[in-house]
Scaffold this motif. Structure first.
Motif, PDB file in Angstrom:
ATOM      1  N   GLN A  99       7.457 -31.345   0.773  1.00 35.56           N
ATOM      2  CA  GLN A  99       6.663 -30.407   1.580  1.00 35.56           C
ATOM      3  C   GLN A  99       6.524 -30.958   2.986  1.00 35.56           C
ATOM      4  O   GLN A  99       7.113 -31.989   3.318  1.00 35.56           O
ATOM      5  CB  GLN A  99       5.329 -30.060   0.933  1.00 35.56           C
ATOM      6  N   GLY A 100       5.761 -30.277   3.836  1.00 37.94           N
ATOM      7  CA  GLY A 100       5.711 -30.622   5.248  1.00 37.94           C
ATOM      8  C   GLY A 100       5.222 -32.032   5.530  1.00 37.94           C
ATOM      9  O   GLY A 100       5.805 -32.768   6.328  1.00 37.94           O
ATOM     10  N   ARG A 101       4.167 -32.446   4.832  1.00 39.16           N
ATOM     11  CA  ARG A 101       3.583 -33.753   5.146  1.00 39.16           C
ATOM     12  C   ARG A 101       4.507 -34.897   4.761  1.00 39.16           C
ATOM     13  O   ARG A 101       4.412 -35.979   5.327  1.00 39.16           O
ATOM     14  CB  ARG A 101       2.196 -33.886   4.525  1.00 39.16           C
ATOM     15  N   ASN A 185      -1.378 -23.534  14.258  1.00 35.80           N
ATOM     16  CA  ASN A 185      -2.238 -23.308  13.090  1.00 35.80           C
ATOM     17  C   ASN A 185      -3.690 -23.670  13.406  1.00 35.80           C
ATOM     18  O   ASN A 185      -4.613 -22.878  13.202  1.00 35.80           O
ATOM     19  CB  ASN A 185      -1.707 -24.140  11.918  1.00 35.80           C
ATOM     20  N   ASP A 214       7.045 -28.647  15.231  1.00 36.21           N
ATOM     21  CA  ASP A 214       6.441 -28.387  13.928  1.00 36.21           C
ATOM     22  C   ASP A 214       6.651 -26.890  13.709  1.00 36.21           C
ATOM     23  O   ASP A 214       5.941 -26.064  14.287  1.00 36.21           O
ATOM     24  CB  ASP A 214       4.954 -28.765  13.941  1.00 36.21           C
ATOM     25  N   ARG A 217       5.744 -22.007  11.089  1.00 36.76           N
ATOM     26  CA  ARG A 217       5.690 -20.546  11.215  1.00 36.76           C
ATOM     27  C   ARG A 217       6.589 -20.083  12.362  1.00 36.76           C
ATOM     28  O   ARG A 217       6.200 -19.263  13.186  1.00 36.76           O
ATOM     29  CB  ARG A 217       4.226 -20.099  11.382  1.00 36.76           C
ATOM     30  N   SER A 254       7.196 -27.217   7.000  1.00 38.20           N
ATOM     31  CA  SER A 254       6.638 -26.967   5.680  1.00 38.20           C
ATOM     32  C   SER A 254       7.163 -25.609   5.248  1.00 38.20           C
ATOM     33  O   SER A 254       6.734 -24.583   5.774  1.00 38.20           O
ATOM     34  CB  SER A 254       5.116 -26.950   5.717  1.00 38.20           C
ATOM     35  N   LYS A 257       5.280 -22.162   4.179  1.00 34.85           N
ATOM     36  CA  LYS A 257       4.862 -21.082   5.076  1.00 34.85           C
ATOM     37  C   LYS A 257       6.053 -20.140   5.282  1.00 34.85           C
ATOM     38  O   LYS A 257       6.349 -19.349   4.411  1.00 34.85           O
ATOM     39  CB  LYS A 257       4.355 -21.657   6.406  1.00 34.85           C
TER      40      LYS A 257
HETATM   41  C1  LIG Z   1       0.964 -26.711   6.338  1.00 33.15           C
HETATM   42  C2  LIG Z   1       1.284 -27.374   7.595  1.00 33.15           C
HETATM   43  C3  LIG Z   1       1.763 -28.684   7.624  1.00 33.15           C
HETATM   44  C4  LIG Z   1       1.854 -29.563   6.385  1.00 33.15           C
HETATM   45  O1  LIG Z   1       2.689 -29.020   5.422  1.00 33.15           O
HETATM   46  P1  LIG Z   1       2.425 -29.191   3.838  1.00 33.15           P
HETATM   47  O2  LIG Z   1       3.608 -28.470   3.249  1.00 33.15           O
HETATM   48  O3  LIG Z   1       1.129 -28.566   3.504  1.00 33.15           O
HETATM   49  O4  LIG Z   1       2.456 -30.636   3.540  1.00 33.15           O
HETATM   50  C5  LIG Z   1       2.097 -29.228   8.853  1.00 33.15           C
HETATM   51  N1  LIG Z   1       1.966 -28.516   9.992  1.00 33.15           N
HETATM   52  C6  LIG Z   1       1.501 -27.251   9.997  1.00 33.15           C
HETATM   53  C7  LIG Z   1       1.372 -26.512  11.283  1.00 33.15           C
HETATM   54  C8  LIG Z   1       1.135 -26.638   8.814  1.00 33.15           C
HETATM   55  O5  LIG Z   1       0.659 -25.389   8.827  1.00 33.15           O
END
Ligand SMILES: *Cc1c(COP(=O)(O)O)cnc(C)c1O
Length: 448
Positions: A99-101, A185, A214, A217, A254, A257
């Motif tokens: 995932q994103g993190r 976000n 990042d 979205r 991530s 989204k």
């Molecule tokens: C959700 C999100 C992340 C982290 O992603 P995860 O998949 O929840 O680990 C990082 N940056 C933004 C802008 C996000 O919305």
């Protein structure tokens, strides 16, 4: 053109919508000590806790999962995925993560040392936490308009270019990468203009700083560029997306989204410089470079999701849903953060419930009442979450992708009309038990 924007899908698989009595919801809340994080989802009618990983997948995504290649190394599914990411972003190097993190942890892990600084418009909280974990500093440089909730501005997620320029000038040797979050976000899902992305890229590159997006979205942000930036409305969405990625040196994503999947993420890079280090780390913590912490079937769903998210009918519908809810709430006189962003609505609970002081958590009071009345799960973003540092008392309704329909929204809006009539009678809460960190997840509350 018709005024009504329709859901661009038919529904073939359904889930029951839970509808409990108010009495039952009262006992659920009591058991959960009035903390919605402690409520079971089977007791929630409308779950607006987050838009992350809550997407309804399409038949095409489910079908793709069935033909995945689960080989440990060199899986066909990975190569399909890599080609899709490269065709959208133009970046040849693609590293999947769960995932994103995980993408953040990997990239910051190889780039950051104590004392370094990473500028952005606003860092998301996991991004900030991963930067700080490395002993570096996450610096937010969003434009001043981005901090005023009632102010209308088409691109409230823009970075302040003057501050960015002087920041880069002063600290260039301490900045191993510069970022932008699209959409922003932390600032309420507010978009960044293409012009601002271009100017930020120019500044970063003038000081020799790699520019990483990042891109959680990116498709929603591109839709805002298409509909709000001068002379962009005729450009195909894919061209705008490509223009965005061309300006940067890479992205972290991530996929929960705008990947339209329930789990997944990736890093994609234009240059090879960091790739070997990242792959070595990936093998340590996530998995082999052709699956990176995911099953190949997850990669297949994501490959299809990345195409579906760029369908213009989808994006028109997606942005219309939050804007429909926002416009109708404004008509009802419910105070919300403006303009409405891409993925959520933020209700200004302090303004809506002026009789409840900050110390008695107006956001929590509103979130609890929304659950009691209609089974809505929202998220307090105020003094419960941030203690004394809370800049505002907000309640966020984040919208899962392709899950709820317009009649659900109309029903909820009727509920808001009822709630408005009773708003003055709502009371605050006190905290009876809370951990020292991230207390919103587990705190217990009592009615005042
Ligand atoms: C959700 C999100 C992340 C982290 O992603 P995860 O998949 O929840 O680990 C990082 N940056 C933004 C802008 C996000 O919305």
């Amino acid at each position: 053109m018709r005024k009504t924007i329709i859901e661009p899908f038919k529904i073939r698989v359904t889930e029951p919508l839970v509808q409990l009595t108010r009495q039952k919801r009262e006992s659920v809340l009591e058991e959960a000590h009035y903390n919605l994080f402690l409520v079971r989802s089977e007791h929630v009618t409308f779950d607006f806790l987050t838009d992350s990983g809550t997407t309804a997948m399409s038949a095409a995504q489910w079908a793709a999962m069935m033909v995945s290649d689960e080989s440990y190394a060199g899986s066909r599914s990975f190569h399909r995925f890599r080609e899709k990411v490269t065709s959208i972003t133009g970046y040849p190097h693609v590293i999947p993560t769960h995932q994103g993190r995980a993408a953040e942890k990997l990239l910051f892990g190889i780039l950051l040392k104590p004392g370094m600084k990473v500028p952005s418009n606003n860092h998301f909280d996991t991004t900030r936490a991963n930067i700080e974990y490395m002993g570096a500093q996450a610096v937010d440089l969003v434009i001043p308009e981005g901090k005023v909730p009632e102010l209308e501005h088409p691109f409230k997620g823009n970075i302040d270019l003057e501050r960015l320029e002087s920041f880069c000038k002063e600290f260039k040797d301490k900045i191993p990468l510069g970022m932008l979050t699209i959409t922003n976000n932390t600032g309420g899902g507010q978009p960044v203009s293409l012009e601002n992305i271009r100017d930020a890229a120019r500044i970063y590159h003038r000081y020799g700083i790699p520019f990483i997006l990042d891109a959680c979205r990116f498709a929603e942000n591109a839709w805002f560029i298409k509909t709000r930036e001068p002379a962009r409305d005729r450009d195909p969405i894919r061209n705008i997306v490509r223009e965005i990625f061309d300006l940067a040196d890479g992205c972290m994503m991530s996929a929960k989204k705008d990947g339209l999947v329930n789990i997944g993420g990736f890093i994609a890079l234009k240059h090879e410089t960091w790739v070997q280090d990242l792959r070595n780390q990936l093998i340590l913590t996530e998995g082999f470079p052709t699956y990176g912490g995911l099953a190949a079937r997850d990669l297949e769903a994501l490959t299809v999701g990345l195409d579906e998210v760029l369908e213009e009918d989808y994006l028109r519908y997606r942005i219309a849903t939050s804007h429909y809810m926002g416009r109708r709430l404004i008509e009802l006189g419910i105070p919300i953060v403006r303009p409405v962003g891409g993925h959520a609505i933020y209700i200004d609970a302090a303004k809506f419930l002026p009789q409840i002081p900050k110390s008695e958590f107006p956001g929590q009071a509103l979130a609890v009442e929304l659950y009691l009345q209609d089974g809505i799960r929202s998220c307090e973003i105020g003094s419960v979450m941030f203690k004394e540092a809370a800049p505002m008392e907000l309640v966020r309704l984040a919208f899962p992708r392709r899950v709820y329909t317009q009649s659900h929204f109309d029903y909820i809006l009727e509920g808001f009309e009822e709630l408005r009539a009773r708003a003055a009678s709502l009371r605050g809460f006190r905290i009876t038990e809370a951990p020292p960190f991230l207390r919103h997840f587990t705190a217990k509350f009592a009615k005042l």
